[in-house]
Write a protein that holds these residues in place. Structure first.
Motif, PDB file in Angstrom:
ATOM      1  N   TYR A  87       0.842  -1.200   0.000  1.00  0.00           N
ATOM      2  CA  TYR A  87       0.000   0.000   0.000  1.00  0.00           C
ATOM      3  C   TYR A  87       0.871   1.241   0.000  1.00  0.00           C
ATOM      4  O   TYR A  87       1.530   1.567   0.993  1.00  0.00           O
ATOM      5  CB  TYR A  87      -0.886  -0.024   1.242  1.00  0.00           C
ATOM      6  CG  TYR A  87      -2.283   0.508   1.017  1.00  0.00           C
ATOM      7  CD1 TYR A  87      -3.113  -0.054   0.063  1.00  0.00           C
ATOM      8  CD2 TYR A  87      -2.775   1.568   1.763  1.00  0.00           C
ATOM      9  CE1 TYR A  87      -4.400   0.417  -0.142  1.00  0.00           C
ATOM     10  CE2 TYR A  87      -4.062   2.044   1.579  1.00  0.00           C
ATOM     11  CZ  TYR A  87      -4.863   1.467   0.623  1.00  0.00           C
ATOM     12  OH  TYR A  87      -6.139   1.947   0.426  1.00  0.00           O
ATOM     13  N   ARG A  90      -1.957   2.711  -4.442  1.00  0.00           N
ATOM     14  CA  ARG A  90      -3.144   2.556  -3.592  1.00  0.00           C
ATOM     15  C   ARG A  90      -4.453   2.604  -4.371  1.00  0.00           C
ATOM     16  O   ARG A  90      -5.368   1.807  -4.128  1.00  0.00           O
ATOM     17  CB  ARG A  90      -3.092   3.650  -2.532  1.00  0.00           C
ATOM     18  CG  ARG A  90      -4.341   3.955  -1.795  1.00  0.00           C
ATOM     19  CD  ARG A  90      -4.000   4.930  -0.691  1.00  0.00           C
ATOM     20  NE  ARG A  90      -5.153   5.611  -0.155  1.00  0.00           N
ATOM     21  CZ  ARG A  90      -5.118   6.448   0.869  1.00  0.00           C
ATOM     22  NH1 ARG A  90      -3.960   6.703   1.458  1.00  0.00           N
ATOM     23  NH2 ARG A  90      -6.205   7.033   1.306  1.00  0.00           N
ATOM     24  N   LEU A  91      -4.582   3.506  -5.330  1.00  0.00           N
ATOM     25  CA  LEU A  91      -5.846   3.674  -6.037  1.00  0.00           C
ATOM     26  C   LEU A  91      -6.096   2.572  -7.059  1.00  0.00           C
ATOM     27  O   LEU A  91      -7.238   2.390  -7.503  1.00  0.00           O
ATOM     28  CB  LEU A  91      -5.887   5.039  -6.728  1.00  0.00           C
ATOM     29  CG  LEU A  91      -5.717   6.261  -5.807  1.00  0.00           C
ATOM     30  CD1 LEU A  91      -5.851   7.546  -6.598  1.00  0.00           C
ATOM     31  CD2 LEU A  91      -6.741   6.234  -4.670  1.00  0.00           C
ATOM     32  N   GLU A 113      -5.629  -0.575  -6.309  1.00  0.00           N
ATOM     33  CA  GLU A 113      -5.939  -1.793  -5.543  1.00  0.00           C
ATOM     34  C   GLU A 113      -7.354  -2.313  -5.750  1.00  0.00           C
ATOM     35  O   GLU A 113      -7.558  -3.507  -6.006  1.00  0.00           O
ATOM     36  CB  GLU A 113      -5.641  -1.549  -4.056  1.00  0.00           C
ATOM     37  CG  GLU A 113      -6.032  -2.684  -3.133  1.00  0.00           C
ATOM     38  CD  GLU A 113      -7.415  -2.489  -2.535  1.00  0.00           C
ATOM     39  OE1 GLU A 113      -8.200  -3.464  -2.542  1.00  0.00           O
ATOM     40  OE2 GLU A 113      -7.710  -1.370  -2.079  1.00  0.00           O
ATOM     41  N   PRO A 128      -7.707   4.701   4.342  1.00  0.00           N
ATOM     42  CA  PRO A 128      -9.166   4.614   4.353  1.00  0.00           C
ATOM     43  C   PRO A 128      -9.665   4.093   5.700  1.00  0.00           C
ATOM     44  O   PRO A 128      -9.078   3.167   6.267  1.00  0.00           O
ATOM     45  CB  PRO A 128      -9.462   3.614   3.228  1.00  0.00           C
ATOM     46  CG  PRO A 128      -8.304   3.740   2.296  1.00  0.00           C
ATOM     47  CD  PRO A 128      -7.120   3.993   3.191  1.00  0.00           C
ATOM     48  N   MET A 143      -4.744  13.682  -1.916  1.00  0.00           N
ATOM     49  CA  MET A 143      -5.410  13.030  -3.032  1.00  0.00           C
ATOM     50  C   MET A 143      -4.889  13.559  -4.371  1.00  0.00           C
ATOM     51  O   MET A 143      -4.698  12.804  -5.324  1.00  0.00           O
ATOM     52  CB  MET A 143      -6.919  13.248  -2.946  1.00  0.00           C
ATOM     53  CG  MET A 143      -7.594  12.475  -1.824  1.00  0.00           C
ATOM     54  SD  MET A 143      -7.374  10.681  -2.007  1.00  0.00           S
ATOM     55  CE  MET A 143      -8.211  10.391  -3.565  1.00  0.00           C
ATOM     56  N   MET A 148      -1.580  11.945  -5.041  1.00  0.00           N
ATOM     57  CA  MET A 148      -1.735  10.548  -5.411  1.00  0.00           C
ATOM     58  C   MET A 148      -2.276  10.403  -6.830  1.00  0.00           C
ATOM     59  O   MET A 148      -1.831   9.551  -7.602  1.00  0.00           O
ATOM     60  CB  MET A 148      -2.645   9.824  -4.416  1.00  0.00           C
ATOM     61  CG  MET A 148      -1.977   9.501  -3.093  1.00  0.00           C
ATOM     62  SD  MET A 148      -2.842   8.223  -2.166  1.00  0.00           S
ATOM     63  CE  MET A 148      -4.419   9.019  -1.885  1.00  0.00           C
ATOM     64  N   LEU A 149      -3.256  11.223  -7.171  1.00  0.00           N
ATOM     65  CA  LEU A 149      -3.824  11.145  -8.514  1.00  0.00           C
ATOM     66  C   LEU A 149      -2.776  11.438  -9.577  1.00  0.00           C
ATOM     67  O   LEU A 149      -2.701  10.760 -10.610  1.00  0.00           O
ATOM     68  CB  LEU A 149      -4.994  12.120  -8.634  1.00  0.00           C
ATOM     69  CG  LEU A 149      -6.288  11.711  -7.929  1.00  0.00           C
ATOM     70  CD1 LEU A 149      -7.268  12.881  -7.896  1.00  0.00           C
ATOM     71  CD2 LEU A 149      -6.917  10.501  -8.602  1.00  0.00           C
ATOM     72  N   HIS A 209      -0.457   8.455  -9.835  1.00  0.00           N
ATOM     73  CA  HIS A 209      -1.101   7.336 -10.515  1.00  0.00           C
ATOM     74  C   HIS A 209      -1.186   7.578 -12.018  1.00  0.00           C
ATOM     75  O   HIS A 209      -0.950   6.667 -12.815  1.00  0.00           O
ATOM     76  CB  HIS A 209      -2.490   7.094  -9.923  1.00  0.00           C
ATOM     77  CG  HIS A 209      -2.491   6.321  -8.640  1.00  0.00           C
ATOM     78  ND1 HIS A 209      -1.974   6.826  -7.471  1.00  0.00           N
ATOM     79  CD2 HIS A 209      -2.937   5.071  -8.342  1.00  0.00           C
ATOM     80  CE1 HIS A 209      -2.101   5.933  -6.507  1.00  0.00           C
ATOM     81  NE2 HIS A 209      -2.679   4.848  -7.012  1.00  0.00           N
TER      82      HIS A 209
END
Length: 321
Positions: free
Chosen positions: A221, A226-227, A229, A254, A288, A291-292, A295
């Motif tokens: 993780y 993470r996104l 998963e 989360p 977020m 992370m976005l 990703h």
């Protein structure tokens, strides 16, 4: 090497899922073990809780039939390095195959900082290891950049090669013993003072000599993966790093992980410190956004890696040097 064991019950199968933990991590190992028991009510494998001292398993979990194993490694790991996050219990995984060779042909070792949500561990225990002693998942440093060399390999003069995470290890016991992996790992640990953690030792000993498992069995993780998963139906989530469901003061994970753990502890270990689950969910937009972006930047590389595993039992042998 003389390694002895004591157990509260005999083995009931030739395969086992094993956790190695001390008293500090026992609550989290019990939580993961209970998740496995719930997913496998008619399992054909034992579930073990192992330590150098006797572990106290609550009576309320007696229905699961967990086997408590006390392993005495004598002085095998004396002087090996530990730190704030890693205790001497982490080295027990190196001793498991030799300690339990009379009882089991296959052992699946699991770290305690995991969340087990799906998958057939019976199928995983029977996976094709292509003659290797070990099956494992590539470390996440190589998910997107498979050519990235592990610093440990540089330090000891080994060529670049796939590098695995030691949080999930599928062991063929007979082959492990045939290759004398424990003795070789201990020798390396004593020769290289800065390279003594179990993951380092195993990767050096098994350089280009292990079978690669699908990442769904050890979904590490991170902010980069993470996104993805939920889309991959990861079976075992592994909380690498310092943030855990029980130690997440900023609420970056989360809330479902902490909520499930808190409910388990309340029922079976009511004296355990409360897990913080009373915060109102707050979306950290900055986190977020980062992370976005990560990703999106890594989407193509991640897809190439994940597409190598059309099924969750697909395995790949490493080429022996």
């Amino acid at each position: 090497m003389l390694i002895t064991t004591q157990s509260d019950r005999p083995a009931s199968a030739r395969r086992a899922v094993a956790f190695c933990c001390d008293g500090n991590y026992l609550p989290y190992a019990l939580f993961a073990a209970s998740q496995i028991a719930a997913l496998h009510p008619e399992r054909g494998f034992d579930i073990l809780l192992c330590d150098t001292a006797k572990l106290a398993i609550p009576d309320t979990l007696g229905r699961h039939g967990f086997r408590s194993v006390q392993i005495d490694t004598q002085s095998v790991f004396d002087g090996f390095g530990v730190d704030a996050r890693r205790t001497s219990a982490m080295y027990l995984r190196l001793a498991l195959p030799d300690a339990l060779a009379q009882d089991y042909d296959r052992i699946l070792y699991l770290d305690s900082d995991i969340f087990v949500q799906s998958g057939s561990l019976s199928s995983l225990l029977g996976a094709n290891l292509h003659g290797h002693a070990l099956g494992a998942v590539r470390d996440n440093i190589q998910w997107r950049t498979p050519s990235r060399i592990a610093p440990e390999f540089k330090t000891v003069g080994l060529s670049n090669a796939p590098y695995f995470n030691s949080g999930v290890l599928l062991v063929d016991v007979a082959e492990w013993q045939r290759q004398d992996i424990l003795s070789r790992a201990v020798a390396i640990g004593r020769d290289h003072a800065l390279m003594r953690h179990d993951q380092t030792l195993l990767n050096i000993v098994l350089h280009q000599n292990w079978a690669e498992l699908s990442p769904v069995w050890n979904w590490q993780y991170s902010a980069q993966a993470r996104l993805f998963e939920p889309m991959m139906d990861a079976h075992i989530i592994h909380f690498i790093g310092s943030r855990k469901p029980w130690k997440d003061p900023e609420g970056e994970l989360p809330p479902r992980f902490a909520a499930r753990l808190a409910a388990f502890l309340s029922e079976h270990l009511p004296g355990h410190p409360t897990i913080g689950t009373d915060r109102s969910p707050v979306l950290d937009t900055g986190l977020m956004r980062k992370m976005l972006v990560r990703h999106l930047m890594n989407l193509g590389k991640t897809q190439r890696y994940l597409s190598r595993f059309p099924t969750d039992t697909t395995t790949y042998p490493q080429e022996r040097p």
